[in-house]
Structures are given as structure tokens and as C-alpha cells.
Design a protein around this motif. Sequence first.
Motif, mmCIF file in Angstrom:
data_model
loop_
_atom_site.group_PDB
_atom_site.id
_atom_site.type_symbol
_atom_site.label_atom_id
_atom_site.label_comp_id
_atom_site.label_asym_id
_atom_site.label_seq_id
_atom_site.Cartn_x
_atom_site.Cartn_y
_atom_site.Cartn_z
ATOM 1 N N ASP A 31 0.813 -1.225 0.000
ATOM 2 C CA ASP A 31 0.000 0.000 0.000
ATOM 3 C C ASP A 31 0.846 1.274 0.000
ATOM 4 O O ASP A 31 0.308 2.375 -0.115
ATOM 5 C CB ASP A 31 -1.025 -0.007 1.139
ATOM 6 N N ASP B 161 -2.637 2.032 -4.733
ATOM 7 C CA ASP B 161 -3.907 2.428 -4.103
ATOM 8 C C ASP B 161 -4.995 1.438 -4.495
ATOM 9 O O ASP B 161 -4.887 0.768 -5.523
ATOM 10 C CB ASP B 161 -4.326 3.818 -4.606
ATOM 11 N N ILE C 160 -5.995 -1.402 -3.523
ATOM 12 C CA ILE C 160 -5.463 -2.747 -3.780
ATOM 13 C C ILE C 160 -6.549 -3.792 -3.520
ATOM 14 O O ILE C 160 -7.063 -3.891 -2.411
ATOM 15 C CB ILE C 160 -4.250 -3.030 -2.871
ATOM 16 N N ALA D 176 0.066 4.600 -6.434
ATOM 17 C CA ALA D 176 -0.154 5.562 -5.353
ATOM 18 C C ALA D 176 0.282 6.946 -5.838
ATOM 19 O O ALA D 176 1.268 7.062 -6.584
ATOM 20 C CB ALA D 176 0.630 5.155 -4.113
#
Length: 347
Positions: free
Chosen positions: A71, A75, A77, A100
Motif C-alpha cells: 500500500d 492504491d 489494492i 499511489a
Amino acid sequence: MTGVNQPAVALIAAAARALEQGALVGFPTETVYGLGADAENPAAVAAIYAAKGRPQDHPVIVHLAPGAALDYWADEIPGEAHQLAAAFWPGPLTMILKRAAHIPAAVSGGQDTVGLRCPSHPVAIALLQAFKGGGGGIAAPSANKFGNVSPTTAQHVRDEFRAECETGGALAMVLDGGASEVGIESTIVDLSRLASHGPVLLRPGSISAEAIAAVIDQLPAAPDAAAPRASGTLASHYAPHTPVAMQDSATLRTTLAQLQLAGRKIALIHYSAMPAAHADIRLPASPDGFAHALYASLRAMDTTGADLILVEAPPQGDAWLGVNDRLRRAAHGSSGIVHGLLNQQAP
Ligand code: TXA
Ligand code: MG
């Protein structure tokens, strides 16, 4: 790993420092060798593109240490990504996820996704653990010039990047971890559009779609037009300089005889018994054995001065998908070559 020269711990530490300072490092993975840079340093990532001669809009894979926080990199996930990581990492699986926001777009060629993989080669793992205390990501495409055959030994990397390996060149060092065991690049599965498109297989590799389906209960589909771009999915890629043709065993025997009669030099890559040729390599008749030696064989045959590399087409079937995919791309654009060699005067 046995029988393989492991670079000393000090050398791996030096490679990690070089990466932290923005330099490029060649390193082994279980699939092929990578040309690594700090994934969060856009200038270092740009140096990869420059060294490879690769278009800037082609994303590179970010390699992570075992246990790295997904993470941090991605993003939204999906649970499936965690399931696949638990099942196949460290190992030859790359997952495409939503990038991300704080991860530089340079690493994904400007796309809003990021490709992540945790390799299993002990030297790659040691390097990833030494780099930024194990919390960094090493952006690394295969360590070859754009379009060429991927390297499976440290010497292949040095051969590809002679100028860059010289003192003061872009490549600080090449770590030697022996011959890559798998021999073809990782399986790539796109999970970035899971809700709308399901999982999509962008590049076949040694981890099959069926093996993925066994973990997430969904069979990855073949890519559609909207799937993220991947250079390893271009029609022509992984190609030696000598033309490559692929034929089934019976056709190949006839072609070989005709071409040799016409005075052509043929380099043969095969797995069943075949007549002698200008040069030949007989590969194991198993998908893993064939994949392991495929790229080294293409490179070796490329230096024999042959007019053509003739490859005995491997069997079809899921286990052979990765090998057939790479051979098709290596042979792309050579379809008229056999005809041409038979009908033009030999020099
Ligand atoms: O086995 C491998 O995957 C090797 C080793 C070094 O890990 N790496 C490798 O990298 O084959 P490369 O750059 O030669 O091929 C990676 C492929 C490319 O086709 C690239 O376009 C695709 O992965 N890729 C990477 N990030 C992506 C993304 N965000 N979206 C779509 N495709 C991506
Ligand atoms: Mg590549």
C-alpha cells in the motif's frame, strides 16, 4: 542456491549505495537480468530509458523486497493482489495495480498504474534488502537494449551495455548471480481494472493463467485494446539480429535440407533429433528446460554468422504459452525470409 558464485555482501552493499545515489546497477533475477534504478528517483529512471533506448512512455516494473508494504506503492489494492502475492512472491509474477499518488509517474511511463514484483533470486533479494533499508523499490526493465533478447547472465548484460559499463558510464556495476533459472520474463497480470474487466494476462510466463485462477477463482483474460501498454507485448520484441523462423518439426526438416542445398548457413534450435546444421543447440523437450536456455541459445546462435536461426516450433498448450509467445515475437517480420533465402543467390 548451489554452484553459483554469489557476489560478496560488500559488493551488494556497494550496489545498494550506488542505486541510492542515482546510478544504474545490473542485477540477476530468477527470470532475466534487470537494469535497476531507484524507482522514486525520476532522473535515475530516465537514465534507464536512455541506456536502453526505450520510449519514455513504456512503464518499468518496480521490484520490492519480500514483505514490502504494497500500500506504499499502490492504491485501491484488491484482495486478489494480496492473495497472489502470498501465493507467488517472491517469484516470477508482476501485478499491475493503481499507482499511489506520491509514486513518480516516470516509473510507469505516465500511466496511472504501477507494475510490482518481488523477485526470488537470492542476490536480488539481498540487494532489495540493502537498498534504502529494504523500504525502497528498484525500477528495472530487462537489461537489454530496446527490442533485443533479454539477458540471462551477467556477461549478456555487459555485452549489451559495453559503453555504459566503461569507467564513468551510466552503469555503476553488474552483479553476477549465475544463469537466471526461469529464463523468460515474469508473468504480468493486470489487476488495476479488476472490478470492470476482471484480471487480464498482459504477458504469459512460467506462472500460468490457470495457476493464477487456482488462487483467485478467476481466469485472467487475454488483453483487450484498452489494456495497459507493455513493450514486451509488441509484435516484434526479444529478437536477435539474425532473422528467426519457426516451423513445425516435419516442415523444418524439409526447409533445412532445401536451404543447406542452396548454400545457406542455418543455425538450428530444436528439441527433437534433427540433421546437422551450420550450428545447432538441442534444448530440453520440457517447457521449463526450454525456457531456461532459450535466450542464451538465441544469443549464441546470433554469433555464428548464420543466415537464419531456424527454431523447431514447441508444442502448443498452456505450459508452453510463455515460450511460444517469446518465439513468435523473435520471429516477427521474418515470415518471407525462408522463401527469400531459397530464391536469392547465396553470396
Ligand atoms: O521478469 C521480469 O519481469 C523482468 C525482470 C528484470 O524482473 N523485467 C522485465 O521488465 O521483463 P521489462 O521492462 O523488460 O518488461 C516489463 C513489462 C513491459 O512490457 C512493461 O510495459 C510492463 O511490464 N509494465 C510495467 N509496468 C506496467 C504498468 N504499470 N502497466 C502496464 N504494463 C507495465
Ligand atoms: Mg524487456
